[in-house]
Design a protein around this motif. Structure first.
Motif, PDB file in Angstrom:
ATOM      1  N   ILE A  36     139.767 136.814  62.866  1.00 15.30           N
ATOM      2  CA  ILE A  36     138.710 136.891  64.316  1.00 15.30           C
ATOM      3  C   ILE A  36     139.088 139.174  64.636  1.00 15.30           C
ATOM      4  CG2 ILE A  36     137.722 136.450  66.663  1.00 15.30           C
ATOM      5  CD1 ILE A  36     139.320 133.646  65.824  1.00 15.30           C
ATOM      6  N   VAL A  37     140.134 138.987  64.685  1.00 15.94           N
ATOM      7  CA  VAL A  37     141.078 140.953  65.247  1.00 15.94           C
ATOM      8  C   VAL A  37     140.274 140.896  64.498  1.00 15.94           C
ATOM      9  CG1 VAL A  37     142.447 141.746  65.566  1.00 15.94           C
ATOM     10  CG2 VAL A  37     142.418 139.804  66.514  1.00 15.94           C
ATOM     11  N   CYS A  38     140.459 141.572  63.271  1.00 15.88           N
ATOM     12  CA  CYS A  38     139.760 142.094  61.648  1.00 15.88           C
ATOM     13  C   CYS A  38     137.970 142.391  62.410  1.00 15.88           C
ATOM     14  CB  CYS A  38     140.441 141.915  60.312  1.00 15.88           C
ATOM     15  SG  CYS A  38     141.293 141.722  60.098  1.00 15.88           S
ATOM     16  N   PHE A  39     137.433 140.975  61.933  1.00 12.72           N
ATOM     17  CA  PHE A  39     135.784 141.210  62.699  1.00 12.72           C
ATOM     18  C   PHE A  39     135.650 141.984  63.042  1.00 12.72           C
ATOM     19  CE2 PHE A  39     131.787 138.859  63.496  1.00 12.72           C
ATOM     20  CZ  PHE A  39     130.981 139.449  62.295  1.00 12.72           C
ATOM     21  N   ALA A  40     136.402 141.841  64.876  1.00  8.94           N
ATOM     22  CA  ALA A  40     136.505 141.901  65.747  1.00  8.94           C
ATOM     23  C   ALA A  40     135.886 143.771  65.552  1.00  8.94           C
ATOM     24  CB  ALA A  40     136.936 141.914  66.819  1.00  8.94           C
ATOM     25  N   VAL A  41     136.969 144.351  64.979  1.00 10.25           N
ATOM     26  CA  VAL A  41     137.352 145.994  64.950  1.00 10.25           C
ATOM     27  C   VAL A  41     136.065 146.971  64.098  1.00 10.25           C
ATOM     28  CG1 VAL A  41     138.756 147.784  63.478  1.00 10.25           C
ATOM     29  CG2 VAL A  41     139.944 145.686  64.928  1.00 10.25           C
ATOM     30  N   MET A  42     135.646 145.501  62.873  1.00 13.60           N
ATOM     31  CA  MET A  42     134.583 146.489  62.203  1.00 13.60           C
ATOM     32  C   MET A  42     133.188 146.064  62.845  1.00 13.60           C
ATOM     33  SD  MET A  42     135.674 144.490  57.965  1.00 13.60           S
ATOM     34  CE  MET A  42     135.514 142.949  58.401  1.00 13.60           C
ATOM     35  N   MET A  43     132.691 145.305  64.035  1.00 18.66           N
ATOM     36  CA  MET A  43     131.631 145.303  64.656  1.00 18.66           C
ATOM     37  C   MET A  43     131.737 146.204  65.359  1.00 18.66           C
ATOM     38  SD  MET A  43     129.993 143.055  62.238  1.00 18.66           S
ATOM     39  CE  MET A  43     128.721 143.446  63.593  1.00 18.66           C
ATOM     40  N   VAL A  44     133.329 146.748  65.985  1.00 17.51           N
ATOM     41  CA  VAL A  44     133.267 146.722  67.326  1.00 17.51           C
ATOM     42  C   VAL A  44     133.728 148.683  67.051  1.00 17.51           C
ATOM     43  CG1 VAL A  44     133.686 147.145  69.347  1.00 17.51           C
ATOM     44  CG2 VAL A  44     132.923 145.036  68.665  1.00 17.51           C
TER      45      VAL A  44
ATOM     46  N   THR B 178     133.019 155.818  62.123  1.00 11.54           N
ATOM     47  CA  THR B 178     133.393 155.915  61.107  1.00 11.54           C
ATOM     48  C   THR B 178     133.394 154.218  60.574  1.00 11.54           C
ATOM     49  OG1 THR B 178     135.037 155.863  62.372  1.00 11.54           O
ATOM     50  CG2 THR B 178     134.428 157.624  61.603  1.00 11.54           C
ATOM     51  N   PRO B 179     132.484 153.159  59.601  1.00 12.63           N
ATOM     52  CA  PRO B 179     133.010 152.083  59.375  1.00 12.63           C
ATOM     53  C   PRO B 179     134.644 152.014  58.222  1.00 12.63           C
ATOM     54  CG  PRO B 179     130.735 152.822  58.069  1.00 12.63           C
ATOM     55  CD  PRO B 179     131.476 153.302  59.443  1.00 12.63           C
ATOM     56  N   GLU B 180     134.597 152.889  58.096  1.00 11.19           N
ATOM     57  CA  GLU B 180     135.711 153.310  57.103  1.00 11.19           C
ATOM     58  C   GLU B 180     137.007 152.597  57.886  1.00 11.19           C
ATOM     59  OE1 GLU B 180     133.769 155.014  57.184  1.00 11.19           O
ATOM     60  OE2 GLU B 180     132.569 155.278  55.147  1.00 11.19           O
ATOM     61  N   LEU B 181     136.931 153.246  58.708  1.00 16.56           N
ATOM     62  CA  LEU B 181     138.671 152.723  59.870  1.00 16.56           C
ATOM     63  C   LEU B 181     138.263 151.357  60.548  1.00 16.56           C
ATOM     64  CD1 LEU B 181     140.657 153.780  61.386  1.00 16.56           C
ATOM     65  CD2 LEU B 181     138.699 153.774  63.753  1.00 16.56           C
ATOM     66  N   GLY B 182     137.724 150.513  60.008  1.00 20.05           N
ATOM     67  CA  GLY B 182     137.826 149.495  60.360  1.00 20.05           C
ATOM     68  C   GLY B 182     138.107 148.166  58.972  1.00 20.05           C
TER      69      GLY B 182
ATOM     70  N   ALA C   4     141.376 146.519  58.484  1.00 15.81           N
ATOM     71  CA  ALA C   4     141.515 144.670  57.993  1.00 15.81           C
ATOM     72  C   ALA C   4     142.882 144.380  56.803  1.00 15.81           C
ATOM     73  CB  ALA C   4     139.841 144.235  57.623  1.00 15.81           C
ATOM     74  N   ILE C   5     142.079 145.797  55.461  1.00 16.17           N
ATOM     75  CA  ILE C   5     142.960 145.290  54.157  1.00 16.17           C
ATOM     76  C   ILE C   5     144.154 145.764  54.914  1.00 16.17           C
ATOM     77  CG2 ILE C   5     143.077 146.772  52.289  1.00 16.17           C
ATOM     78  CD1 ILE C   5     139.649 147.262  51.808  1.00 16.17           C
TER      79      ILE C   5
END
Length: 295
Positions: A41-49, A56-60, A64-65
């Motif tokens: 859930i946290v990784c998804f939130a970071v990538m989406m927000v 910088t979508p690469e940061l999300g 996660a990785i």
């Protein structure tokens, strides 16, 4: 001036390193204990927000990785370390509580009435010239009493019923010499209960109370009856006297309060101190504890 400026920069750098280290280990510990569902859930939130905001979508994706990789590679070991540290803390707390309990019991045992000893020595001194034979008998009973009492006072809450009975017999022998025909004594304690666990000095306190508050104030004196029985998982010890009776409006006093506190420390809710006022007069005071065949 240049040196001061360099020192200030060095201090700021060290503070940043220290803060980063603390935050890193907090993040590491969080990864070690967080569930996979919450991590997703946290990784998804970071990538989406965070990614769209910072453009910088690469940061999300990196967050996660890297989080998954850290949790897989090192999370298990870190979780084991945290559990070990938690177990050590609990063990230290339990050890501290145990030492505190032992200190409380030792303090309560130290409150045992010492006047009996001084009164008995004074009686022996009086009888040496008027009745040397009785003085010798009381002296022998006093030695027997001290031989039983002193080891029990040093014990940390443990003891056996047989020891308590021997001590009370020696005490009552001395009191019979002092009160003469005004005091009668009767014991009904089965031999097989001699090794039963029973907290030190508790029976003695009940017997002393029966003498001091029940029979000594009564002109004609009376009888003390000590009995014990095991029923199911419990052992009950009773001290009954035919004295002036128990004042139901009075508080427990030091002796009974001492017993209540020790029972609470040793057995929690599994032990009871019971006080009865029979219609025939006198008082019955009983201690009920879990039955254990050996102290």
């Amino acid at each position: 001036m240049k040196s001061n400026g360099n020192n200030r920069i060095l201090t700021i750098v060290l503070d940043i390193v220290e803060t980063t280290t603390v935050l890193w280990w907090r993040f590491f510990d969080w990864l070690a204990v967080v569930s996979w569902q919450n991590l997703a859930i946290v990784c998804f939130a970071v990538m989406m927000v965070v990614g769209p905001i910072l453009r910088t979508p690469e940061l999300g994706a990196f967050f996660a990785i890297s989080s998954v990789a850290i949790k897989v590679l090192a999370g298990g070991k870190r979780q084991a370390d945290l559990k070990a540290a938690d177990a050590t803390t609990k063990a230290n707390v339990e050890a501290l509580e145990r030492r505190l309990m032992e200190a409380q019991i030792a303090t309560l045992q130290a409150q045992i009435e010492p006047h009996f000893l001084f009164n008995t020595l004074a009686l022996i001194g009086q009888l040496i010239e008027t009745d040397p034979l009785q003085a010798a008998q009381i002296h022998a009973h006093l030695i027997q009493y001290l031989r039983s009492a002193l080891p029990q006072m040093r014990e940390q809450g443990g003891g056996r019923l047989g020891q308590q009975v021997a001590l009370s017999r020696a005490y009552l022998n001395i009191m019979q010499a002092r009160m003469r025909e005004r005091l009668q004594v009767n014991f009904d304690v089965p031999v097989h209960l001699a090794d039963a666990a029973f907290p030190s000095m508790m029976l003695q306190t009940l017997v002393e109370n029966a003498i001091k508050h029940g029979l000594e104030p009564k002109t004609e004196g009376g009888i003390i009856h000590v009995s014990a029985a095991a029923a199911g998982n419990y052992l009950q010890v009773n001290v009954r006297d035919s004295g002036i009776g128990f004042n139901v409006h009075a508080d427990d006093g030091i002796g009974l309060s001492n017993i209540r506190e020790r029972l609470k420390i040793l057995y929690g809710q599994d032990a009871q101190l019971m006080i009865e006022a029979p219609i025939t007069g006198g008082a019955i005071v009983s201690i009920r504890i879990p039955y254990s065949g050996r102290a």
